[in-house]
Design a protein around this motif. Sequence first.
Motif, PDB file in Angstrom:
ATOM      1  N   THR A 251       0.843  -1.192   0.000  1.00 30.52           N
ATOM      2  CA  THR A 251       0.000   0.000   0.000  1.00 30.52           C
ATOM      3  C   THR A 251       0.882   1.246   0.000  1.00 30.52           C
ATOM      4  O   THR A 251       1.934   1.266   0.649  1.00 30.52           O
ATOM      5  CB  THR A 251      -0.918   0.059   1.238  1.00 30.52           C
ATOM      6  OG1 THR A 251      -0.135   0.282   2.423  1.00 30.52           O
ATOM      7  CG2 THR A 251      -1.690  -1.245   1.403  1.00 30.52           C
ATOM      8  N   VAL A 252       0.464   2.253  -0.745  1.00 31.64           N
ATOM      9  CA  VAL A 252       1.151   3.544  -0.732  1.00 31.64           C
ATOM     10  C   VAL A 252       0.092   4.644  -0.690  1.00 31.64           C
ATOM     11  O   VAL A 252      -0.958   4.524  -1.322  1.00 31.64           O
ATOM     12  CB  VAL A 252       2.069   3.744  -1.962  1.00 31.64           C
ATOM     13  CG1 VAL A 252       3.219   2.757  -1.957  1.00 31.64           C
ATOM     14  CG2 VAL A 252       1.288   3.642  -3.259  1.00 31.64           C
ATOM     15  N   PRO A 253       0.339   5.723   0.057  1.00 31.76           N
ATOM     16  CA  PRO A 253      -0.644   6.821   0.125  1.00 31.76           C
ATOM     17  C   PRO A 253      -0.640   7.640  -1.160  1.00 31.76           C
ATOM     18  O   PRO A 253       0.415   7.906  -1.740  1.00 31.76           O
ATOM     19  CB  PRO A 253      -0.154   7.647   1.318  1.00 31.76           C
ATOM     20  CG  PRO A 253       1.304   7.346   1.432  1.00 31.76           C
ATOM     21  CD  PRO A 253       1.494   5.941   0.950  1.00 31.76           C
ATOM     22  N   THR A 254      -1.828   8.005  -1.640  1.00 31.74           N
ATOM     23  CA  THR A 254      -1.970   8.872  -2.810  1.00 31.74           C
ATOM     24  C   THR A 254      -2.868  10.049  -2.450  1.00 31.74           C
ATOM     25  O   THR A 254      -3.311  10.175  -1.300  1.00 31.74           O
ATOM     26  CB  THR A 254      -2.574   8.101  -4.000  1.00 31.74           C
ATOM     27  OG1 THR A 254      -3.928   7.749  -3.687  1.00 31.74           O
ATOM     28  CG2 THR A 254      -1.785   6.844  -4.304  1.00 31.74           C
TER      29      THR A 254
ATOM     30  N   PHE B  15      -5.932  10.616  -3.110  1.00 31.73           N
ATOM     31  CA  PHE B  15      -7.322  10.316  -2.796  1.00 31.73           C
ATOM     32  C   PHE B  15      -7.489   9.051  -1.958  1.00 31.73           C
ATOM     33  O   PHE B  15      -8.564   8.465  -1.919  1.00 31.73           O
ATOM     34  CB  PHE B  15      -8.119  10.176  -4.100  1.00 31.73           C
ATOM     35  CG  PHE B  15      -8.057  11.395  -4.967  1.00 31.73           C
ATOM     36  CD1 PHE B  15      -8.766  12.537  -4.641  1.00 31.73           C
ATOM     37  CD2 PHE B  15      -7.256  11.414  -6.101  1.00 31.73           C
ATOM     38  CE1 PHE B  15      -8.698  13.672  -5.427  1.00 31.73           C
ATOM     39  CE2 PHE B  15      -7.180  12.537  -6.902  1.00 31.73           C
ATOM     40  CZ  PHE B  15      -7.902  13.676  -6.554  1.00 31.73           C
ATOM     41  N   GLY B  16      -6.428   8.611  -1.300  1.00 36.98           N
ATOM     42  CA  GLY B  16      -6.490   7.412  -0.478  1.00 36.98           C
ATOM     43  C   GLY B  16      -5.273   6.550  -0.722  1.00 36.98           C
ATOM     44  O   GLY B  16      -4.275   7.003  -1.297  1.00 36.98           O
ATOM     45  N   GLU B  17      -5.352   5.317  -0.296  1.00 32.06           N
ATOM     46  CA  GLU B  17      -4.217   4.409  -0.439  1.00 32.06           C
ATOM     47  C   GLU B  17      -4.373   3.534  -1.681  1.00 32.06           C
ATOM     48  O   GLU B  17      -5.411   2.909  -1.879  1.00 32.06           O
ATOM     49  CB  GLU B  17      -4.099   3.522   0.799  1.00 32.06           C
ATOM     50  CG  GLU B  17      -3.653   4.281   2.037  1.00 32.06           C
ATOM     51  CD  GLU B  17      -3.659   3.400   3.271  1.00 32.06           C
ATOM     52  OE1 GLU B  17      -2.574   2.989   3.706  1.00 32.06           O
ATOM     53  OE2 GLU B  17      -4.753   3.121   3.780  1.00 32.06           O
ATOM     54  N   SER B  18      -3.324   3.512  -2.504  1.00 36.04           N
ATOM     55  CA  SER B  18      -3.284   2.605  -3.649  1.00 36.04           C
ATOM     56  C   SER B  18      -2.773   1.248  -3.172  1.00 36.04           C
ATOM     57  O   SER B  18      -1.770   1.172  -2.468  1.00 36.04           O
ATOM     58  CB  SER B  18      -2.368   3.169  -4.735  1.00 36.04           C
ATOM     59  OG  SER B  18      -2.202   2.246  -5.777  1.00 36.04           O
TER      60      SER B  18
END
Length: 608
Positions: free
Chosen positions: A315-318, A320-323
């Motif tokens: 998971t990585v933060p983007t 609009f949320g976590e990808s």
Amino acid sequence: MQDDALLEEAPKIRAVRDDGDETLSPEVDDELATAESPPASSDPVLQDQPRPDEARILSHLQTLGKLTAADLARARRLALDAGDFLLPMLVRLGLVSERDMAEAMAAVLQLPLVGVASFPEEPVREDLFTLRFLKDARVLPVAERDDHLEVAFANPVDDFVVSAVGMAADRPVKAAVALPTEIESAVERLYEKVEEAPEEAEADFSDFDEEDIEHLKDLASEAPVIRMVNQLIQRAVESRASDIHIEPFADELTVRYRVDGILKEVDAPPVRSTAAVISRVKIMAKLNIAERRLPQDGRIPIRIQGKELDLRVSTVPTMFGESVVMRLLDKESVRFDLDALGFDGTPRKRLHDILEQPYGILLVTGPTGSGKSTTLYTALSRLNTEERKIITVEDPVEYQLPGINQIQVKSSIGMTFAGALRAIVRQDPDIIMVGEMRDLETARIAVQSALTGHVVLSTLHTNDAASGVTRLLDMGVEDYLLTSTVNGILAQRLVRRLCPKCRESYRAVPELAGRFAHISGVQDSVDLHRAVGCDACNGTGYRGRLVITEVLLMSEAIRKAVLDHATATEIRRIAVEENMETMYQDGLRKALAGRTTIEEVLRVAEAD
């Protein structure tokens, strides 16, 4: 279609077989027409033996090899504990796929199997059933005829649900079988907008405080969310996907599967469920759902369709949320075999020669996702004998190999590649595999290990074999050490394999045929193959992947060039003069053999 025995148990069912014969007549019940949920089952599985229809379906699945006795015993025990039906439990546990179960039901009960193409565009008799009933019972009215109502059931063996539908309908019911997920999607599409206001549905997932972690956990533990995530994973397995990408954007949630190396967008959950879906994946991977500002990694051991899978989760933060990206590793279907990977001809012989050396380094290079780890595992499987001790240091350990000591890197506690390597050399190994040479310290320890009589296998991120030499020099490895220890460098890419059932032959134009002259010996007449598409390959024309590769041997001429600090281009020129077959040439040879297409070769390899 129900058996005579079941019809005696449910006298108010009226069903129509495919041949038009009717059974017992129902009485229309106004209360059932607006029932909020299906009638309670009278202990459906509170007996050790399945009912007749269930027994026939189970026997059919076992005959086809879709169900083992051990899996059946496990499901029966859990179904008894939960007071649930046995057949849906098999699907819920992933022991039998939805499609296999539906096909078995249709075959044994002599009912038609219907799919999305047969579903209606508008709701059918929406006055008869509530949304909750249709969802809970997994029932979909398909069509209303003059003399009967056609209804798709996810579990036509559940005579209580069939009875409820028959009693609510004002005409005979013609039963069919459909996949539960397809019924659920159709019910949501057709009936949800009638039964639920959009703002109420939105509140289910969106009206919560982002900082309320307990609420987020509760949200991710709800049955609809669990079902959505399970469906995403199951459909990925059915599509032969290697990765699942879940990507949140401002006004949508996108889901893409990587199949044979190519990303393809699929149906995604509604955007309002973004937080719940991502939280569910993080809970399954035992990640911290409260941490949404930093990348996290985890894994999910899971059983789908009777297969043991290992999902690597990132998971990585983007914005609009976590990808979220999940890599699917099928422990049972992977084959560590050079033939299965696509190694043949000169590259295969050169690789064999390198692996037969008593000490030295073999490097495998290529970008992420080019199959480097699988090639190394295949090499280790070939070297794995009783007389050799093999230790690996990996990040992460992708596949567990019997007889090989595998170490997982844990940088957070100081267990790095370099740190693990220092300990390994004191374990008296014969062969060492280092997942990746990321820094000078790791490279130097690997070189020292090779100098002291060990076989070392590792990977590098470079574009071709010759660049592997210059990369090590740039990292700071001394040229005299490099020439003394490196036996060979293998560079590879993956191309999609043509589907053998639908590939189509064609005569290449003279300009294209000229590229194959050195292989075919013909200048202007070459037959190639193109992708067409069929059911076996999901219409893509490709099924699976194979490797195209080049293998550079550390000859005396190349050693001299390395000591003279020659460029990668010069080293590559010398290797080609010494009969190294380049990746492009290997790809052309496989395209000529009908194993892939020239378009695939040009997609991943530069023309010489």
